[in-house]
Enzyme design. Structure first.
Site, PDB file in Angstrom:
ATOM      1  N   ARG A 326      50.916  73.513  28.585  1.00  0.00           N
ATOM      2  CA  ARG A 326      51.610  73.950  27.371  1.00  0.00           C
ATOM      3  C   ARG A 326      52.769  74.843  27.782  1.00  0.00           C
ATOM      4  O   ARG A 326      52.633  75.710  28.646  1.00  0.00           O
ATOM      5  CB  ARG A 326      50.655  74.708  26.442  1.00  0.00           C
ATOM      6  CG  ARG A 326      51.309  75.237  25.157  1.00  0.00           C
ATOM      7  CD  ARG A 326      50.309  76.026  24.338  1.00  0.00           C
ATOM      8  NE  ARG A 326      49.270  75.151  23.787  1.00  0.00           N
ATOM      9  CZ  ARG A 326      49.360  74.569  22.596  1.00  0.00           C
ATOM     10  NH1 ARG A 326      50.433  74.771  21.844  1.00  0.00           N
ATOM     11  NH2 ARG A 326      48.378  73.808  22.149  1.00  0.00           N
ATOM     12  N   ASP A 439      65.034  76.701  33.676  1.00  0.00           N
ATOM     13  CA  ASP A 439      63.692  77.283  33.619  1.00  0.00           C
ATOM     14  C   ASP A 439      62.911  76.935  34.885  1.00  0.00           C
ATOM     15  O   ASP A 439      61.791  76.422  34.831  1.00  0.00           O
ATOM     16  CB  ASP A 439      62.954  76.798  32.371  1.00  0.00           C
ATOM     17  CG  ASP A 439      61.741  77.670  32.044  1.00  0.00           C
ATOM     18  OD1 ASP A 439      61.628  78.782  32.607  1.00  0.00           O
ATOM     19  OD2 ASP A 439      60.901  77.242  31.234  1.00  0.00           O
TER      20      ASP A 439
END
Length: 612
Positions: A326, A439
């Site tokens: 997640r 990221d």
């Protein structure tokens, strides 16, 4: 085909495989191809592709440019300029013959031509004639010859395969014994040995796993500097055909005409035999292909990339059970397709509110393919349901190994650092689009069963065009501790934000702890700063004054001294330079790859390496 005055060479789509493996066919005589008004191209030999801005109302042109690359352009009405929306080769150095005989194409990061050590340009203003040696080679004795290693460099084709499973020494000796051998390419991991009878189609690519060993006279003094930097400013970048001395293909006269007549004569003889087969195939192909175009919309070349229905993905994930991850962009579920491929299905949240943005992202990601990037197999776009289907990488993410009780051996740590650098270098320098990850962190580095790293979640940030200097992201992406300072300073975001994140991760790989999470008190004022800031400041001071870095105190104690001091020192130096606050002082990922490749064959145990 590249068809020069004395050499012919297949170069597209994939010269390593035959016609059918390229998803092409020679069972036709019509050679029909159509680029329709929506930006979809298809031909009678099954080849097809789409413009990245597919849709009506746009003027387009398909051009075989002077540099040998086939490109689709779209006209932007507001600016009146033509923009590339598809091209056969994202990396221009893959175009065969682009730098002539003996020449090497390098990314700096734009493609440039250069000559290998010991060679010079045949004509100072024309790369068509390539490079010529600055020495005369006869069938010399082995003691008069030396080999110069050119990492991540190859000359495609004209191979003498000495042995499919050869040692380095066997390969070297075979080239010494062969008077026609000008050098050899050796891939350590596969033990593949290729002797080169001709140096043509040269290129340097950080992702190439082999090393070229160039045969030179022992008296020759040669440097690798020109290979690293490129040497010809007239070797223009893709899409720039106005500069004098720009890349051109060779003159295609003389031999080409004679060979063309021979090919057509042989084709005419076989035409009668294949006519019946082709007619039946063409009817079947048109029927099936018409259905697939309507159903799938987008097609990726030479891959199994396709569109999935929401019901299909719901079924393969057992109604989205078994969540395996997640993140900020959504949840990930494990699934098994009908062809028994195990996949990871990312169910996106509200990251893509506009459908056209989603389509643009998917179109870009689906065409990206590199061994150190997680492969995307398909997508789903049905109303609010937007999902991406990736290959499943079985060994979890880097953080699960590095920051747990598990011990990651030094050899694996160095390979992970090198693999991450290769993947980022590919995204930054070799894609049709300029892809910034935004990221990069251990959670987004997945490891396969051999601990080869694969970067996940690339392409989910907004893409920047190469010519967009002042582009800004509309929202801050990234993870605290790995985010470059320019995010907080509201500066334009470039590839250097990924370089910063990579630097933090490299230092964490060496130390085995999260530098981003640790904080220490600073003096009596009780100010707090991250361990990374303290570490970087101290390492910069030691490097600046030439002091011992104290590697034995920096490397993860769990390794119990089982590591290469040279590799560890290099990783610390790279990590510090990449995590510099001033982005202009950070290196490019391509230069990082080159630095790491120089130490890739270093022994991993301290008993073989006692010096910093």
């Amino acid at each position: 085909m590249y068809d020069g005055p004395d050499i012919s060479s297949l170069y597209w789509p994939n010269p390593a495989v035959d016609v059918f493996q390229n998803e092409r066919t020679n069972y036709n005589s019509s050679r029909i191809a159509v680029l329709d008004e929506t930006g979809h191209f298809q031909s009678s030999d099954r080849f097809q592709f789409d413009a990245s801005d597919r849709g009506l109302g746009i003027k387009r042109r398909l051009t075989m440019d002077q540099d040998g690359n086939l490109r689709l352009y779209s006209l932007k009405k507001q600016s009146g300029s033509w923009v590339v929306t598809w091209q056969a080769f994202p990396g221009l150095c893959n175009v065969h013959g682009i730098c002539g005989r003996n020449g090497i194409c390098v990314y700096t990061p734009e493609p440039k031509c250069t000559c290998p050590p010991g060679y010079e340009m045949s004509e100072p203003t024309d790369w068509n004639n390539g490079c010529k040696p600055r020495f005369n080679f006869t069938c010399s004795k082995s003691q008069d010859v030396k080999f110069l290693a050119l990492p991540s460099t190859d000359y495609y084709g004209f191979d003498a395969i000495y042995n499919g499973n050869a040692s380095f020494n066997f390969c070297r000796q075979a080239c010494l014994d062969d008077c026609s051998c000008l050098g050899f390419s050796y891939r350590e991991s596969q033990r593949w040995c290729y002797g080169k009878s001709l140096l043509f189609n040269g290129y340097k690519d950080p992702s190439f796993p082999g090393t070229l060993h160039l045969k030179l006279p022992i008296s020759m003094v040669a440097s690798l500097e020109q290979i690293h930097n490129g040497s010809n400013p007239n070797c223009s970048a893709a899409g720039d055909h106005s500069a004098e001395g720009s890349l051109t293909m060779y003159d295609t006269t003389g031999k080409r005409v004679r060979w063309t007549y021979l090919y057509w004569f042989l084709s005419a003889i076989g035409a009668a035999e294949i006519l019946i087969f082709f007619s039946g195939w063409w009817i079947l192909f048109r029927k099936c292909n018409a259905q697939s175009i309507v159903g799938d919309g987008y097609h990726a070349i030479m891959s199994q990339f396709r569109r999935f229905s929401y019901g299909e993905l719901k079924s393969v994930t057992q109604n989205f059970k078994g969540e395996i991850g997640r993140g900020a962009s959504g949840s990930v579920y494990k699934g098994v397709l009908a062809d028994e491929r195990v996949v990871a299905v990312k169910r996106l949240g509200d990251v893509y509110p506009e459908e056209e943005v989603f389509w643009a992202e998917v179109n870009t990601i689906g065409r990206i393919n590199h061994m150190n990037l997680v492969r995307m197999w398909g997508f789903c776009c049905e109303g609010k349901h937007k999902l991406l289907v990736y290959e499943y990488v079985e060994n979890m993410s880097l953080d699960k190994h590095l920051f747990s009780g598990n011990i990651v051996e030094w050899r694996d740590r160095f390979r992970i650092a090198l693999g991450m650098a290769r993947g980022l270098a590919y995204l930054h320098h070799e894609c049709l689009e300029w892809v910034i990850h935004c990221d990069v962190k251990p959670e987004n580095i997945l490891l396969d069963k051999t601990f080869e790293p694969k970067i996940a979640d690339f392409g989910l940030a907004k893409l920047l065009q190469r010519d967009t200097v002042n582009s800004q992201f509309s929202r801050v992406r990234g993870t605290k501790g790995y985010m470059a300072p320019e995010w907080a300073l509201n500066l334009p975001i470039t590839t250097k934000v990924d370089v910063y994140s990579y630097g933090v991760m490299v230092l964490e790989i060496v130390r085995g702890v999260r530098l981003s999470n640790l904080v220490v008190k600073k003096g009596k004022t009780k100010e707090w700063e991250t361990e990374l800031m303290v570490f970087n400041r101290e390492m910069k001071r030691r490097i600046q004054f030439g002091e011992d870095l104290g590697i034995e105190y920096l490397v993860d104690k769990r390794l119990k001294g089982q590591y290469s001091r040279k590799q560890a020192r290099k990783l610390v130096e790279i990590g510090v330079s990449c995590a510099a606050e001033d982005r202009n002082k950070r290196p490019t990922m391509a230069s990082v790859v080159n630095q790491l490749l120089e130490l890739d064959d270093e022994p991993n145990l301290p008993k073989s390496d006692h010096q910093d």
